[in-house]
Design an enzyme around this catalytic site. Structure first.
Site, PDB file in Angstrom:
ATOM      1  N   ASN A   1       0.846  -1.194   0.000  1.00 56.25           N
ATOM      2  CA  ASN A   1       0.000   0.000   0.000  1.00 56.25           C
ATOM      3  C   ASN A   1       0.882   1.245   0.000  1.00 56.25           C
ATOM      4  OD1 ASN A   1      -1.664   2.128   0.516  1.00 56.25           O
ATOM      5  ND2 ASN A   1      -2.880   1.092   2.081  1.00 56.25           N
ATOM      6  N   PHE A   2       1.172   1.713  -1.218  1.00 55.30           N
ATOM      7  CA  PHE A   2       1.931   2.960  -1.374  1.00 55.30           C
ATOM      8  C   PHE A   2       0.996   4.080  -1.823  1.00 55.30           C
ATOM      9  CE2 PHE A   2       5.899   0.322  -2.686  1.00 55.30           C
ATOM     10  CZ  PHE A   2       6.147   0.017  -1.355  1.00 55.30           C
TER      11      PHE A   2
ATOM     12  N   CYS B   1      -2.223   5.123   0.076  1.00 58.53           N
ATOM     13  CA  CYS B   1      -3.175   5.767   0.969  1.00 58.53           C
ATOM     14  C   CYS B   1      -2.772   7.225   1.211  1.00 58.53           C
ATOM     15  CB  CYS B   1      -3.206   4.991   2.279  1.00 58.53           C
ATOM     16  SG  CYS B   1      -4.692   5.296   3.195  1.00 58.53           S
TER      17      CYS B   1
ATOM     18  N   CYS C   1     -36.145  18.876 -27.087  1.00 59.14           N
ATOM     19  CA  CYS C   1     -35.827  19.563 -25.836  1.00 59.14           C
ATOM     20  C   CYS C   1     -34.946  20.783 -26.084  1.00 59.14           C
ATOM     21  CB  CYS C   1     -35.146  18.617 -24.858  1.00 59.14           C
ATOM     22  SG  CYS C   1     -33.481  18.126 -25.337  1.00 59.14           S
TER      23      CYS C   1
ATOM     24  N   CYS D   1     -29.307  20.422 -27.299  1.00 59.83           N
ATOM     25  CA  CYS D   1     -28.195  20.462 -28.260  1.00 59.83           C
ATOM     26  C   CYS D   1     -28.048  21.880 -28.794  1.00 59.83           C
ATOM     27  CB  CYS D   1     -28.431  19.462 -29.392  1.00 59.83           C
ATOM     28  SG  CYS D   1     -29.964  19.721 -30.319  1.00 59.83           S
TER      29      CYS D   1
ATOM     30  N   CYS E   1     -27.402  15.368 -25.274  1.00 62.25           N
ATOM     31  CA  CYS E   1     -28.724  14.882 -25.714  1.00 62.25           C
ATOM     32  C   CYS E   1     -29.253  13.866 -24.707  1.00 62.25           C
ATOM     33  CB  CYS E   1     -28.627  14.237 -27.087  1.00 62.25           C
ATOM     34  SG  CYS E   1     -30.185  13.472 -27.602  1.00 62.25           S
TER      35      CYS E   1
END
Lengths: 447, 432
Positions: free
Chosen positions: B136-137, B139, B350, B353, B390
């Site tokens: 574990n290098f 955290c 809608c 775009c 979209c």
């Protein structure tokens, strides 16, 4: 409780007291915060949004929904109320399925619109629950305006005028303000005395005086000339007080009454269990008034409730959504039938209808008829303008107005159901009242 | 059902889905549940040296980023390595491995940066018969301030040194877990390789503050009015992780170095993407912490169906398949010309775009009175923003054929040509 749904005649107390509470509870319960957040998330924030376009008051719907989604429902409410001061009531009674929600692009994609009405209610309820009023009055102008009618049009007009700094007096023929919001809408759509609460909240703007039990042209009250003498401008928003007659044999029999009267009586009843209702109820008409009367008859415990409409269901002024609401409540809808006679001995016992068809000259009654049992018959075939000042020009039975709501008489504006145009909806009345106020303001300020 | 069996640096597991070293793998109870649920392997939550265990805060240790429906998009944490006694962890590891011999069981380690400390812990771990160790290098909080975790991972020389100790003092396969909190992920990977690592795993969590309490004016998670940076993980970090995995997979210095892919793997598709970019297997944490161990079932069925569809005989057929297509910008074909096309049947009008293009891009979408939206080919630079925004996926890109005229430039589409030969490239001119 001695009566039941099967008790003959017109009697009160057909249901248990719990049933009344249940039947007349909020028919579309409000969204809670989490539901609102999820519902708001479905809005696409459309460009130049079709929902806004479809709203008679042109509320910026994508904006207010976005304000809800960011946890600022009171800002959302202000967005709504700045266009529609009765946004709270409209959230409850608007036929959204034919207006904003009908135009929602989600209808196109999945047939299921954003719950705009429910979201509007969430926002306005949140704000009103705090009794805060988001608008303030401009400096007083010294000008005064009389508004006739404390319904949606009159209230919207009065509020906008007050906001601009004018002094407003509203005259209303009823004992309570609100117009159709108070007297003409199904009880379960605005429970909890919402109409009065909303008027009270609206009046917080200040500068508005309300005069009740005052009818234009009634002896001892006052007339248009008097108002014009006393005020700088007058807005007429007195609605439609007349009820269209069936014009059929036997119409005068007992228990054949306007649906609007029944709805008003129901709204004002303090104990629904005391309200008599027939075992067999027939409602004639095809609009929202017909649906409201029919559904509420059913909810009061009538055994058989039938709406009879002379044209097809597709042509009914009541929306598909409203029709299904009636059908779900157990109301029967008969289409293509027109009343021809009311039978009975003193009181109505049966209503006779003729089948109809579309002929070359319009709707034709056919030979064949049928009868429906009826202890009560509600007429809901439209309303008409009551007496109006002679000077005011009418068009098609309503007060003629131009685009800004100006009538044929100088310094007199009109809007709402009593004026030409609009769809006789709360929301269109609000738009007309508001826009007339803007024009009155321009006029008063000498533009 | 495709064959999902996986062999990663000699460690066999029934599928390539491992639980990453994290709270879900802190003790026997959880790990047994994970194996019962179907996880192929587990990297046991990081052990520290013999001695008094680390302590954790006693207030909130996780912060979160939510979607509108409170869907978890990212979590950060300020939890440290295991706070349980070493001996108990080792006993439990041994017990679990004995009962689940077919599953991969890796032990994550983080001890001070001296050879004796590493030598001591490795001997203890070997006794458990675990399949390998992960260093574990990565955290980024709490331990880094004590010279461990990402404090090591940010210095390639330390990585190399410690990795070498581990390989020297242990027969176990060794995976070096990398921190993304650096500038160039290839450097620590190269260092691990030089040190003799059998594999790298990445990414560990990203330094982060998830939010700020706007009443208390404190970062979240808040402990008694204060907050500190924590390690960010979950779906939100996936794009960063994918890039880092790809960087290592395609670098000539580290090509062929096995990679265990970590970072926001939530579905089979995420896993397949990591594997296509060179990960031999994947490690998962946030998805399990959000939904429980059962999520692995969807990963198994989804990857299996995909492999069947593709006719892949084993996961090895998938691993690294997209690596040759990851390149540098300068090699992208500048004569690849596309235009957005809006499917009018599927368009719901809608206008997103239009708003995006008109306000923030190239004004290449026209809007008619009746809300019909059409692409102006003469303006469209094919930026893809319309497709991205979209909501119903009704816009696609049409590729212009060679010889076709691009209405925007008026030029005919030519054959492949990239920046290295482009006339506007100053270095090309300089060479002339």
């Amino acid at each position: 409780m001695t009566n039941s749904q099967l008790t003959p005649g017109i009697v009160p107390g057909r249901l248990s007291s719990e049933s009344y509470c249940e039947n007349f509870a909020d028919h579309a319960p409000p969204l809670d915060a989490q539901e609102a957040r999820i519902a708001a998330d479905r809005c696409f924030f459309c460009h130049d949004a079709p929902c806004t376009e479809a709203c008679p008051t042109e509320i910026d719907i994508p904006l207010f929904i976005r304000q809800i989604s960011t946890g600022t429902p009171e800002a959302a409410a202000k967005t709504i109320l700045s266009r529609n001061i009765l946004g709270g009531m409209c959230a409850r009674v608007c036929p959204t399925e034919t207006l904003c929600e009908g135009a929602c692009v989600r209808m196109e994609s999945e047939g299921n619109p954003v719950q705009i009405g429910a979201l509007q209610r969430f926002a306005t309820d949140t704000l009103m629950a705090r009794q805060s009023h988001p608008f303030t009055r401009a400096a007083q102008t010294g000008k005064s305006v009389a508004v006739v009618g404390a319904g949606p049009a009159g209230l919207a007009c009065a509020h906008r005028l007050a906001m601009k700094g004018h002094t407003v007096t509203i005259y209303d023929a009823h004992a309570k303000p609100g117009g159709l919001n108070e007297y003409g809408i199904a009880s379960y759509k605005a429970p909890g005395n919402f109409a009065q609460a909303e008027v009270g909240w609206l009046m917080q703007i200040g500068g508005i005086t309300l005069v009740e039990n005052w009818m234009l042209g009634r002896e001892g009250d006052g007339d248009l000339e008097g108002l014009l003498g006393e005020y700088d401008a007058v807005f007429l928003g007195m609605g439609l007080s007349g009820v269209n007659a069936l014009r059929i044999e036997g119409e005068a029999r007992d228990n054949v009454t306007p649906a609007t009267e029944f709805i008003a009586e129901l709204r004002q009843a303090s104990d629904l269990a005391t309200l008599p209702i027939g075992r067999d109820v027939v409602v004639i008409g095809g609009g929202m008034t017909a649906v409201d009367a029919a559904v509420q008859s059913k909810l009061l415990g009538a055994e058989n409730v039938t709406i009879v409409y002379r044209r097809s269901r597709a042509e009914m002024p009541a929306s598909d959504h409203e029709q299904h609401h009636a059908l779900d409540a157990g109301v029967r809808i008969i289409e293509h039938a027109a009343p021809v006679a009311v039978h009975g001995n003193g009181a109505v016992r049966e209503v006779e209808f003729a089948y109809t068809k579309n002929g070359p000259d319009g709707l034709e009654k056919m030979e064949e008829t049928f009868r429906l049992k009826a202890d009560q018959c509600f007429k809901a075939i439209g309303q008409s303008l009551g007496a109006t000042p002679e000077a005011i020009k009418l068009a098609g039975g309503k007060i003629a107005v131009d685009g800004a709501g100006r009538t044929s008489v100088s310094r007199v504006w009109a809007g709402g159901d009593c004026a030409v145009g609009g769809e006789d909806l709360t929301v269109t009345a609000v738009a007309e009242g508001r826009d007339a106020a803007e024009d009155i303001h321009l006029f008063l300020m000498g533009a | 059902m495709a064959d999902l069996r996986s062999e990663f640096i000699g460690i066999k597991s029934p599928n390539p889905f491992w639980l990453a070293s994290a709270p879900p793998t802190d003790k026997e109870y959880n790990v047994r549940r994970a194996f019962e649920a179907g996880w192929g392997g587990v990297v046991w939550k990081t052990l520290g040296s013999e001695g008094p265990p680390v302590v954790n805060v006693n207030g909130p240790r996780y912060g979160v980023i939510h979607g509108a429906d409170r869907r978890v998009l990212g979590i950060n944490n300020i939890e440290l390595i295991t706070d349980r006694p070493l001996e108990i962890n080792l006993q439990e590891i041994k017990s679990v491995k004995r009962d689940y011999p077919d599953r991969a069981l890796i032990v994550s380690l983080m001890v001070p940066c001296d050879e004796d400390s590493w030598k001591a812990i490795l001997a203890r771990v070997e006794e458990t018969e675990a399949d390998g160790v992960e260093l574990n290098f990565g955290c980024p909080h709490g331990m880094a301030e004590r010279g461990m975790g990402s404090a090591v991972g940010q210095v390639p020389e330390y990585i190399e040194m410690v990795t070498r100790w581990v390989k020297q003092h242990s027969r176990m396969p060794c995976i070096v877990k990398l921190t993304p909190n650096i500038t160039d992920i290839r450097k620590p990977a190269e260092a691990a390789k030089r040190g003799g690592a059998d594999a790298v795993s990445l990414i560990n969590t990203i330094n982060s503050i998830t939010s700020v309490d706007l009443d208390d004016f404190a970062p979240e998670p808040t402990i008694d009015g204060k907050g500190t940076h924590g390690g960010y993980c979950g779906p939100a970090v996936k794009p960063i992780a994918l890039n880092m995995v790809a960087e290592i997979a395609r670098s000539s210095e580290t090509a062929g170095l096995p990679i265990s892919g970590i970072g926001g793997v939530t579905t089979w598709r995420d896993a397949a993407e990591f594997m296509a970019l060179g990960a031999g297997n994947v490690q998962v944490c946030t998805a399990a912490m959000t939904y429980g161990f059962k999520v692995v079932q969807e990963m198994i069925s989804g990857l299996s169906d995909y492999m069947d569809r593709k006719g892949f005989a084993s996961t090895a057929d998938l691993v690294g398949r997209a690596v040759p297509n990851v390149t540098d910008w300068q090699y992208l074909n500048l004569n690849y010309v596309t235009k957005a096309v809006i499917d009018q049947d599927d368009c719901i009008k809608c206008g997103r775009c239009y708003a995006a293009c008109e306000d923030t891009s190239h004004q290449a979408i026209a809007m008619s009175e009746d809300r019909t939206f059409t692409v102006k080919d003469e303006e469209c630079v094919a930026c893809n923003l319309c497709i991205d925004v979209c909501p119903v996926d009704c816009i696609s890109m049409r590729e212009l054929a060679q010889g076709e005229t691009d209405p925007r430039t008026g030029r005919k589409v030519g054959p492949y040509a990239n920046w290295t030969t482009h006339p506007n490239n100053p270095s090309v001119q300089a060479a002339e």
